[in-house]
Design a protein around this motif. Structure first.
Motif, PDB file in Angstrom:
ATOM      1  N   VAL A  11     -33.551 -16.646 -14.553  1.00 35.06           N
ATOM      2  CA  VAL A  11     -33.345 -15.401 -13.816  1.00 35.06           C
ATOM      3  C   VAL A  11     -34.662 -14.641 -13.777  1.00 35.06           C
ATOM      4  CG1 VAL A  11     -32.044 -13.255 -13.724  1.00 35.06           C
ATOM      5  CG2 VAL A  11     -30.936 -15.334 -14.546  1.00 35.06           C
ATOM      6  N   VAL A  12     -35.100 -14.310 -12.562  1.00 33.41           N
ATOM      7  CA  VAL A  12     -36.363 -13.609 -12.360  1.00 33.41           C
ATOM      8  C   VAL A  12     -36.123 -12.405 -11.455  1.00 33.41           C
ATOM      9  CG1 VAL A  12     -37.789 -15.677 -12.678  1.00 33.41           C
ATOM     10  CG2 VAL A  12     -36.964 -15.099 -10.410  1.00 33.41           C
ATOM     11  N   PRO A  13     -37.065 -11.474 -11.422  1.00 32.37           N
ATOM     12  CA  PRO A  13     -36.930 -10.338 -10.499  1.00 32.37           C
ATOM     13  C   PRO A  13     -36.887 -10.819  -9.041  1.00 32.37           C
ATOM     14  CG  PRO A  13     -38.656  -9.912 -12.101  1.00 32.37           C
ATOM     15  CD  PRO A  13     -38.238 -11.335 -12.284  1.00 32.37           C
ATOM     16  N   ASP A  14     -36.278 -10.004  -8.191  1.00 33.67           N
ATOM     17  CA  ASP A  14     -36.057 -10.373  -6.796  1.00 33.67           C
ATOM     18  C   ASP A  14     -37.360 -10.710  -6.073  1.00 33.67           C
ATOM     19  OD1 ASP A  14     -34.254 -10.742  -4.616  1.00 33.67           O
ATOM     20  OD2 ASP A  14     -34.936  -8.809  -3.798  1.00 33.67           O
ATOM     21  N   ARG A  15     -38.377  -9.918  -6.252  1.00 36.74           N
ATOM     22  CA  ARG A  15     -39.650 -10.160  -5.555  1.00 36.74           C
ATOM     23  C   ARG A  15     -40.275 -11.490  -5.989  1.00 36.74           C
ATOM     24  NH1 ARG A  15     -43.162  -7.642  -2.295  1.00 36.74           N
ATOM     25  NH2 ARG A  15     -45.383  -7.893  -2.672  1.00 36.74           N
ATOM     26  N   LEU A  16     -40.228 -11.811  -7.270  1.00 37.31           N
ATOM     27  CA  LEU A  16     -40.764 -13.084  -7.753  1.00 37.31           C
ATOM     28  C   LEU A  16     -39.931 -14.248  -7.216  1.00 37.31           C
ATOM     29  CD1 LEU A  16     -42.735 -14.680  -9.484  1.00 37.31           C
ATOM     30  CD2 LEU A  16     -41.191 -14.319 -11.422  1.00 37.31           C
ATOM     31  N   TYR A  17     -38.613 -14.072  -7.156  1.00 39.66           N
ATOM     32  CA  TYR A  17     -37.748 -15.112  -6.608  1.00 39.66           C
ATOM     33  C   TYR A  17     -38.110 -15.428  -5.160  1.00 39.66           C
ATOM     34  CZ  TYR A  17     -33.686 -17.358  -4.583  1.00 39.66           C
ATOM     35  OH  TYR A  17     -32.869 -18.213  -3.896  1.00 39.66           O
ATOM     36  N   LYS A  18     -38.333 -14.381  -4.384  1.00 43.09           N
ATOM     37  CA  LYS A  18     -38.698 -14.592  -2.974  1.00 43.09           C
ATOM     38  C   LYS A  18     -40.037 -15.308  -2.855  1.00 43.09           C
ATOM     39  CE  LYS A  18     -36.153 -10.627  -1.198  1.00 43.09           C
ATOM     40  NZ  LYS A  18     -36.251  -9.307  -0.568  1.00 43.09           N
ATOM     41  N   SER A  19     -40.997 -14.920  -3.682  1.00 42.67           N
ATOM     42  CA  SER A  19     -42.312 -15.565  -3.647  1.00 42.67           C
ATOM     43  C   SER A  19     -42.223 -17.036  -4.050  1.00 42.67           C
ATOM     44  CB  SER A  19     -43.287 -14.843  -4.575  1.00 42.67           C
ATOM     45  OG  SER A  19     -43.491 -13.529  -4.139  1.00 42.67           O
ATOM     46  N   VAL A  20     -41.508 -17.313  -5.124  1.00 37.03           N
ATOM     47  CA  VAL A  20     -41.357 -18.691  -5.580  1.00 37.03           C
ATOM     48  C   VAL A  20     -40.664 -19.527  -4.512  1.00 37.03           C
ATOM     49  CG1 VAL A  20     -40.120 -20.153  -7.239  1.00 37.03           C
ATOM     50  CG2 VAL A  20     -41.411 -18.196  -8.044  1.00 37.03           C
ATOM     51  N   THR A  21     -39.626 -18.979  -3.912  1.00 35.61           N
ATOM     52  CA  THR A  21     -38.878 -19.721  -2.892  1.00 35.61           C
ATOM     53  C   THR A  21     -39.743 -20.019  -1.678  1.00 35.61           C
ATOM     54  OG1 THR A  21     -36.823 -18.696  -3.620  1.00 35.61           O
ATOM     55  CG2 THR A  21     -36.829 -19.687  -1.446  1.00 35.61           C
ATOM     56  N   VAL A  22     -40.460 -19.033  -1.191  1.00 37.09           N
ATOM     57  CA  VAL A  22     -41.284 -19.221   0.007  1.00 37.09           C
ATOM     58  C   VAL A  22     -42.406 -20.221  -0.243  1.00 37.09           C
ATOM     59  CG1 VAL A  22     -42.962 -18.075   1.520  1.00 37.09           C
ATOM     60  CG2 VAL A  22     -40.764 -16.999   1.054  1.00 37.09           C
ATOM     61  N   PHE A  23     -43.178 -20.003  -1.298  1.00 37.75           N
ATOM     62  CA  PHE A  23     -44.353 -20.848  -1.507  1.00 37.75           C
ATOM     63  C   PHE A  23     -44.005 -22.243  -1.998  1.00 37.75           C
ATOM     64  CE2 PHE A  23     -46.342 -16.611  -1.577  1.00 37.75           C
ATOM     65  CZ  PHE A  23     -47.194 -16.800  -0.511  1.00 37.75           C
ATOM     66  N   GLY A  69     -41.046 -33.361  -3.665  1.00 30.67           N
ATOM     67  CA  GLY A  69     -39.671 -33.367  -4.162  1.00 30.67           C
ATOM     68  C   GLY A  69     -39.537 -32.716  -5.516  1.00 30.67           C
ATOM     69  N   LEU A  70     -40.476 -32.969  -6.409  1.00 34.46           N
ATOM     70  CA  LEU A  70     -40.431 -32.358  -7.741  1.00 34.46           C
ATOM     71  C   LEU A  70     -40.601 -30.844  -7.676  1.00 34.46           C
ATOM     72  CD1 LEU A  70     -42.447 -34.917  -9.883  1.00 34.46           C
ATOM     73  CD2 LEU A  70     -40.042 -34.301 -10.128  1.00 34.46           C
ATOM     74  N   VAL A  71     -41.537 -30.389  -6.862  1.00 35.16           N
ATOM     75  CA  VAL A  71     -41.743 -28.946  -6.738  1.00 35.16           C
ATOM     76  C   VAL A  71     -40.483 -28.279  -6.205  1.00 35.16           C
ATOM     77  CG1 VAL A  71     -42.980 -27.188  -5.381  1.00 35.16           C
ATOM     78  CG2 VAL A  71     -44.240 -28.989  -6.536  1.00 35.16           C
ATOM     79  N   TYR A  72     -39.874 -28.871  -5.206  1.00 33.06           N
ATOM     80  CA  TYR A  72     -38.658 -28.290  -4.636  1.00 33.06           C
ATOM     81  C   TYR A  72     -37.520 -28.296  -5.651  1.00 33.06           C
ATOM     82  CZ  TYR A  72     -35.110 -27.077  -1.255  1.00 33.06           C
ATOM     83  OH  TYR A  72     -34.110 -26.439  -0.590  1.00 33.06           O
ATOM     84  N   ALA A  73     -37.399 -29.375  -6.401  1.00 29.17           N
ATOM     85  CA  ALA A  73     -36.331 -29.470  -7.400  1.00 29.17           C
ATOM     86  C   ALA A  73     -36.512 -28.447  -8.514  1.00 29.17           C
ATOM     87  CB  ALA A  73     -36.282 -30.874  -7.978  1.00 29.17           C
ATOM     88  N   PHE A  74     -37.722 -28.300  -9.014  1.00 23.97           N
ATOM     89  CA  PHE A  74     -37.944 -27.336 -10.088  1.00 23.97           C
ATOM     90  C   PHE A  74     -37.872 -25.900  -9.597  1.00 23.97           C
ATOM     91  CE2 PHE A  74     -39.957 -30.930 -12.421  1.00 23.97           C
ATOM     92  CZ  PHE A  74     -39.078 -30.915 -13.480  1.00 23.97           C
ATOM     93  N   ALA A  75     -38.260 -25.652  -8.358  1.00 21.82           N
ATOM     94  CA  ALA A  75     -38.186 -24.292  -7.820  1.00 21.82           C
ATOM     95  C   ALA A  75     -36.744 -23.856  -7.621  1.00 21.82           C
ATOM     96  CB  ALA A  75     -38.952 -24.190  -6.518  1.00 21.82           C
ATOM     97  N   SER A  76     -35.845 -24.807  -7.466  1.00 22.27           N
ATOM     98  CA  SER A  76     -34.436 -24.444  -7.271  1.00 22.27           C
ATOM     99  C   SER A  76     -33.792 -23.926  -8.550  1.00 22.27           C
ATOM    100  CB  SER A  76     -33.655 -25.637  -6.729  1.00 22.27           C
ATOM    101  OG  SER A  76     -33.570 -26.656  -7.711  1.00 22.27           O
ATOM    102  N   ARG A  77     -34.491 -23.992  -9.664  1.00 20.50           N
ATOM    103  CA  ARG A  77     -33.966 -23.453 -10.919  1.00 20.50           C
ATOM    104  C   ARG A  77     -34.019 -21.932 -10.956  1.00 20.50           C
ATOM    105  NH1 ARG A  77     -36.579 -26.165 -15.989  1.00 20.50           N
ATOM    106  NH2 ARG A  77     -35.014 -24.801 -16.873  1.00 20.50           N
ATOM    107  N   PHE A  78     -34.874 -21.329 -10.172  1.00 20.62           N
ATOM    108  CA  PHE A  78     -35.028 -19.881 -10.188  1.00 20.62           C
ATOM    109  C   PHE A  78     -33.914 -19.215  -9.393  1.00 20.62           C
ATOM    110  CE2 PHE A  78     -39.233 -21.473 -11.046  1.00 20.62           C
ATOM    111  CZ  PHE A  78     -39.675 -20.625 -12.038  1.00 20.62           C
ATOM    112  N   ARG A  79     -33.492 -18.060  -9.860  1.00 17.10           N
ATOM    113  CA  ARG A  79     -32.525 -17.252  -9.117  1.00 17.10           C
ATOM    114  C   ARG A  79     -32.763 -15.791  -9.460  1.00 17.10           C
ATOM    115  NH1 ARG A  79     -27.762 -15.532 -11.610  1.00 17.10           N
ATOM    116  NH2 ARG A  79     -27.549 -16.237 -13.738  1.00 17.10           N
ATOM    117  N   ALA A  80     -32.398 -14.938  -8.515  1.00 17.16           N
ATOM    118  CA  ALA A  80     -32.543 -13.494  -8.727  1.00 17.16           C
ATOM    119  C   ALA A  80     -31.378 -12.997  -9.574  1.00 17.16           C
ATOM    120  CB  ALA A  80     -32.588 -12.778  -7.392  1.00 17.16           C
ATOM    121  N   GLY A  81     -31.541 -11.844 -10.168  1.00  9.45           N
ATOM    122  CA  GLY A  81     -30.537 -11.311 -11.073  1.00  9.45           C
ATOM    123  C   GLY A  81     -29.167 -11.103 -10.465  1.00  9.45           C
ATOM    124  N   GLY A  82     -29.065 -10.735  -9.225  1.00  8.47           N
ATOM    125  CA  GLY A  82     -27.777 -10.444  -8.610  1.00  8.47           C
ATOM    126  C   GLY A  82     -27.127 -11.619  -7.909  1.00  8.47           C
TER     127      GLY A  82
END
Length: 97
Positions: A11-23, A69-82
């Protein structure tokens, strides 16, 4: 966990979640497409004889595809608090839709 998330979620802050997801998605797409381009170039669009294949370029292409594929798989672990949890979680009843 007490917040209903599974052990693999971060669980990460919303802004960090958006950045991680986009990049991470951008990197994954570019890496996979670049990997297929490199693999295509190494095999001359699949028409090259086995002794004409550029093994280094083919291995590089496969490596790029795997890295994307690995980057996408590991990035899917992040989620915003809500964000809601999946309906297969232990805290959700099985008849919830």
């Amino acid at each position: 966990m007490s917040d209903g998330s599974r052990g693999r979620d971060v669980v990460v802050p919303d802004r960090l979640y958006k950045s991680v997801t986009v990049f991470s998605t951008l990197f994954a797409v570019v890496a996979v497409v670049g990997g297929f381009v490199a693999l295509d170039a190494a095999t001359n669009a699949g028409r090259a004889a086995p002794d004409e294949v550029n093994v280094f370029l083919a291995a590089f292409g496969v490596g790029l595809i795997a890295a994307g594929g690995l980057v996408y798989a590991f990035a899917s672990r992040f989620r915003a608090g809500g964000m809601a949890t999946d309906k297969d979680s232990d805290d959700e009843p099985t008849d919830n839709g």
